[in-house]
Design a protein around this motif. Structure first.
Motif, PDB file in Angstrom:
ATOM      1  N   ALA A  44       0.835  -1.203   0.000  1.00 28.45           N
ATOM      2  CA  ALA A  44       0.000   0.000   0.000  1.00 28.45           C
ATOM      3  C   ALA A  44       0.872   1.257   0.000  1.00 28.45           C
ATOM      4  CB  ALA A  44      -0.924  -0.004   1.208  1.00 28.45           C
ATOM      5  N   HIS A  45       1.889   1.246   0.838  1.00 28.97           N
ATOM      6  CA  HIS A  45       2.736   2.439   0.899  1.00 28.97           C
ATOM      7  C   HIS A  45       3.552   2.613  -0.373  1.00 28.97           C
ATOM      8  CE1 HIS A  45       1.459   2.385   5.012  1.00 28.97           C
ATOM      9  NE2 HIS A  45       1.942   3.606   5.155  1.00 28.97           N
ATOM     10  N   ALA A  46       3.910   1.490  -0.995  1.00 29.86           N
ATOM     11  CA  ALA A  46       4.658   1.569  -2.251  1.00 29.86           C
ATOM     12  C   ALA A  46       3.845   2.294  -3.312  1.00 29.86           C
ATOM     13  CB  ALA A  46       5.029   0.164  -2.720  1.00 29.86           C
ATOM     14  N   SER A  47       2.524   2.170  -3.257  1.00 32.28           N
ATOM     15  CA  SER A  47       1.698   2.786  -4.293  1.00 32.28           C
ATOM     16  C   SER A  47       1.867   4.309  -4.301  1.00 32.28           C
ATOM     17  CB  SER A  47       0.227   2.407  -4.104  1.00 32.28           C
ATOM     18  OG  SER A  47      -0.266   2.968  -2.908  1.00 32.28           O
ATOM     19  N   PHE A  48       2.248   4.887  -3.164  1.00 34.88           N
ATOM     20  CA  PHE A  48       2.435   6.337  -3.108  1.00 34.88           C
ATOM     21  C   PHE A  48       3.554   6.784  -4.048  1.00 34.88           C
ATOM     22  CE2 PHE A  48       4.136  10.207  -0.961  1.00 34.88           C
ATOM     23  CZ  PHE A  48       3.035  11.013  -1.209  1.00 34.88           C
ATOM     24  N   ILE A  91      10.510  -5.708   3.130  1.00 34.05           N
ATOM     25  CA  ILE A  91       9.302  -4.874   3.195  1.00 34.05           C
ATOM     26  C   ILE A  91       9.603  -3.604   3.989  1.00 34.05           C
ATOM     27  CG2 ILE A  91       6.932  -4.701   4.030  1.00 34.05           C
ATOM     28  CD1 ILE A  91       6.872  -7.828   3.752  1.00 34.05           C
ATOM     29  N   GLY A  92      10.255  -3.792   5.143  1.00 36.00           N
ATOM     30  CA  GLY A  92      10.606  -2.645   5.981  1.00 36.00           C
ATOM     31  C   GLY A  92      11.434  -1.618   5.226  1.00 36.00           C
ATOM     32  N   VAL A  93      12.360  -2.119   4.393  1.00 34.89           N
ATOM     33  CA  VAL A  93      13.208  -1.214   3.626  1.00 34.89           C
ATOM     34  C   VAL A  93      12.386  -0.478   2.563  1.00 34.89           C
ATOM     35  CG1 VAL A  93      15.105  -1.108   1.974  1.00 34.89           C
ATOM     36  CG2 VAL A  93      15.323  -2.508   4.038  1.00 34.89           C
ATOM     37  N   PHE A  94      11.619  -1.251   1.756  1.00 34.35           N
ATOM     38  CA  PHE A  94      10.912  -0.640   0.628  1.00 34.35           C
ATOM     39  C   PHE A  94       9.738   0.219   1.065  1.00 34.35           C
ATOM     40  CE2 PHE A  94      12.997  -4.113  -1.754  1.00 34.35           C
ATOM     41  CZ  PHE A  94      13.660  -3.306  -2.650  1.00 34.35           C
ATOM     42  N   ALA A  96       9.584   2.312   3.536  1.00 31.76           N
ATOM     43  CA  ALA A  96      10.045   3.687   3.736  1.00 31.76           C
ATOM     44  C   ALA A  96      10.599   4.267   2.441  1.00 31.76           C
ATOM     45  CB  ALA A  96      11.113   3.707   4.825  1.00 31.76           C
ATOM     46  N   ALA A  97      11.337   3.451   1.683  1.00 27.74           N
ATOM     47  CA  ALA A  97      12.004   3.963   0.483  1.00 27.74           C
ATOM     48  C   ALA A  97      10.995   4.486  -0.534  1.00 27.74           C
ATOM     49  CB  ALA A  97      12.861   2.864  -0.138  1.00 27.74           C
TER      50      ALA A  97
END
Ligand SMILES: Nc1ncnc2c1ncn2[C@@H]1O[C@H](COP(=O)(O)OP(=O)(O)OP(=O)(O)O)[C@@H](O)[C@H]1O
Ligand SMILES: [Mg+2]
Lengths: 274, 274
Positions: A44-48, A91-94, A96-97
């Motif tokens: 979900a956060h990656a979609s940003f 997941i933790g890395v990506f 935030a990235a």
């Protein structure tokens, strides 16, 4: 009631809400039972990052987010498969990235007046006819894939090792599931918002899990709870003039707490303990 | 198949097998032939490579050295014949709160053979029902797995393995955490299946199993320590393999006693074979 349904944006939001309620719940059942809650939030956060890149490059942000999510989801899956990086760590890395990338890109597109806030927190007004079509098409894709692979997804969710021993492509099915999570995130983004979409995936399924010990019933109950939370949440957010995503998620949370209180498992334990 | 034929062609052939995980050697130079129709007990202390041995036979782990043949072919290359191997994994590999009923778990045994995307036919349901009859759990078909006792659950997993009508059954510590009486009736059932023609390979920490049911015992601790008929191999050697060389044995009366250093507690097993 009938007066608000006259508004085109409200009709679209309610239809989109119902679709989102169904899809999030169905996919959420696998996410909850396979313990993939964290990867759901990560995708979900990656979609940003995808949305922001889409805006920068002049691509439809929803399409850009979809491509971006799939790359990240499968990338995490591939890294985990080789045993090189444990899944929760990548997941933790990506997580935030990709958020950071999104923020950076927004900085570059400052002149642009696109409502990125709407993507983050969801908005009823944001659902254009085109968005509704995208949601309907992606929703149909998700449901068809789940329908086609129903028994196979059940098998890898229950016992991945045995599925592999039985000769089913357990790993590829895991990637199918990662793809489904990505589609679900993207189709829910506009209404629920990136920050809260993983909650709408988890919560209805988690509530249904409290209420039954049958897989199909769990899925049916999750869908019921998801649709109720999404549509009632949208109406409430209209009446109370609150953010739609937050209202939907809090309503789903209320259903979850109610189902914990009413859980037959818990009640059985409670009466046994007396 | 005549007895001599079976003797002539073992259905499991391991030649000079070594398995390493990263740099850790789990199995070293194992040679083992299992004739059709035998009942092999595999014993050894924790971490000695018993599960690794079963997975090598299944073909989910490939040895770094040596050759494996099951039914005359490498196990990862069995194709349709893969269904001839039934597997009951070590407990705790599944989530016991998973919302699924016993009957569905048994039917899963057929999923690999049914193939991706296809639905179980009436033949598959019939086979699942027969498997449940063979292990005596037809009345449990609608029970959620979380509500079964440990012994009942193990029967469900055996039925799942039997649903494919295998010729070879691999079981990994099937009675761990099950009381002695239930464990006894479980092995009676295995023995019955063995008498019906099934080749059984069972990993066990239970000396009673080795003495009363198995016709061959293999003690492994990375290497093969002892391999032979239970009556012929030295009991002391088997016990030393199971519990470590520092265990001392006091042989008085019909029941062998043992004294184990430190604070380990062990169940002494009745040895009916004397
Ligand atoms: N996936 C893995 N990666 C790395 N090492 C492993 C892996 N699986 C097992 N091992 C190691 O290989 C050795 C043998 O493990 P295995 O599971 O085969 O033992 P076991 O005899 O079945 O033990 P137990 O009685 O506890 O079930 C152990 O030292 C274990 O730590
Ligand atoms: Mg083991």
């Amino acid at each position: 009631m009938s007066d608000i349904l006259q508004y085109g944006f409200m009709q679209r939001a309610l239809i989109a809400g119902a679709v989102i309620g169904v899809i999030c719940a169905v996919v959420g059942v696998y996410v909850v039972l396979r313990g993939m809650a964290f990867i759901g939030a990560g995708i979900a956060h990656a979609s940003f990052g995808g949305v922001a890149l889409g805006v920068l490059l002049g691509i439809n942000p929803v399409v850009a987010a979809l491509v971006f999510c799939l790359i990240i989801a499968w990338g995490i899956g591939i890294l985990a498969r080789k045993g090189e990086v444990r899944e929760d760590i990548s997941i933790g890395v990506f997580f935030a990235a990709t958020m950071a990338l999104g923020i950076l890109v927004i900085g570059l597109t400052k002149g642009y007046q696109v409502d990125l806030f709407g993507y983050l927190f969801g908005s009823i007004l944001a659902v254009t006819p085109q968005d509704l079509w995208i949601s309907l098409i992606l929703g149909a894709v998700v449901l068809s894939v789940v329908g086609l692979f129903f028994k196979d997804l059940l098998f890898i969710t229950f016992d991945s090792e045995m599925a592999e021993v039985a000769g089913l492509p357990a790993e590829r099915l895991h990637f199918v599931l990662l793809g489904l999570i990505s589609l679900t995130v993207v189709l829910s983004m506009k209404v629920v918002g990136i920050i809260l979409v993983s909650a709408l995936i988890i919560t209805p399924a988690a509530a249904a899990y409290q209420l039954t010990e049958d897989f199909r019933k769990m899925m049916a109950l999750a869908v019921l709870i998801g649709v109720l939370a999404a549509t009632l949440g949208l109406l409430l957010s209209y009446w109370l003039n609150t953010a739609s995503g937050a209202t939907i998620v809090l309503l789903a949370t209320f259903f979850f707490l109610a189902s914990v209180a009413l859980s037959p498992r818990r009640l059985r334990w409670f009466f046994k303990a007396r | 198949m005549s007895e001599t034929m079976a003797e002539a062609k073992p259905i499991i052939e391991l030649e000079d097998i070594s398995v390493t995980y990263q740099s850790h050697v789990a199995l070293n130079n194992i040679n083992l032939g299992v004739p059709a129709g035998s009942f092999l007990a595999v014993v050894g202390p924790n971490g000695s490579g018993k599960t690794t041995l079963l997975k090598t036979i299944l073909g989910t782990i490939r040895p770094s050295r040596g050759t494996v043949r099951v039914f005359g072919r490498p196990p990862w290359d069995l194709g349709e014949e893969r269904r001839r191997i039934g597997y009951v994994p070590q407990a705790m590999s599944v989530d016991l709160r998973f919302p699924i009923r016993a009957g569905e778990v048994v039917l899963m045994g057929r999923y690999g053979r049914i193939g991706l995307m296809r639905r179980p036919s009436s033949t598959d349901r019939e086979a699942a029902l027969q498997a449940m009859q063979r292990v005596g759990i037809t009345d449990l078909a609608n029970e959620p797995i979380g509500r079964l006792s440990g012994g009942q659950r193990q029967r469900v997993f055996v039925a799942r393995a039997l649903a494919n009508d295998p010729d070879l059954l691999l079981l990994d510590e099937p009675t761990t955490g099950v009381d002695i009486a239930t464990s006894g009736s479980f092995y009676d059932l295995l023995y019955k299946l063995h008498k019906e023609g099934l080749t059984v390979v069972v990993v066990s920490h239970d000396m009673g199993v080795v003495a009363n049911y198995a016709d061959t015992v293999a003690c492994i601790n990375q290497c093969m320590v002892v391999h032979g008929r239970p009556g012929e191999v030295a009991t002391g050697e088997v016990l030393a393999c199971m519990y470590g060389p520092r265990a001392a044995f006091l042989d008085h009366g019909p029941i062998p006693h043992m004294v184990v250093p430190e604070h380990e507690t062990l169940d002494t097993e009745k040895d009916k074979n004397e």
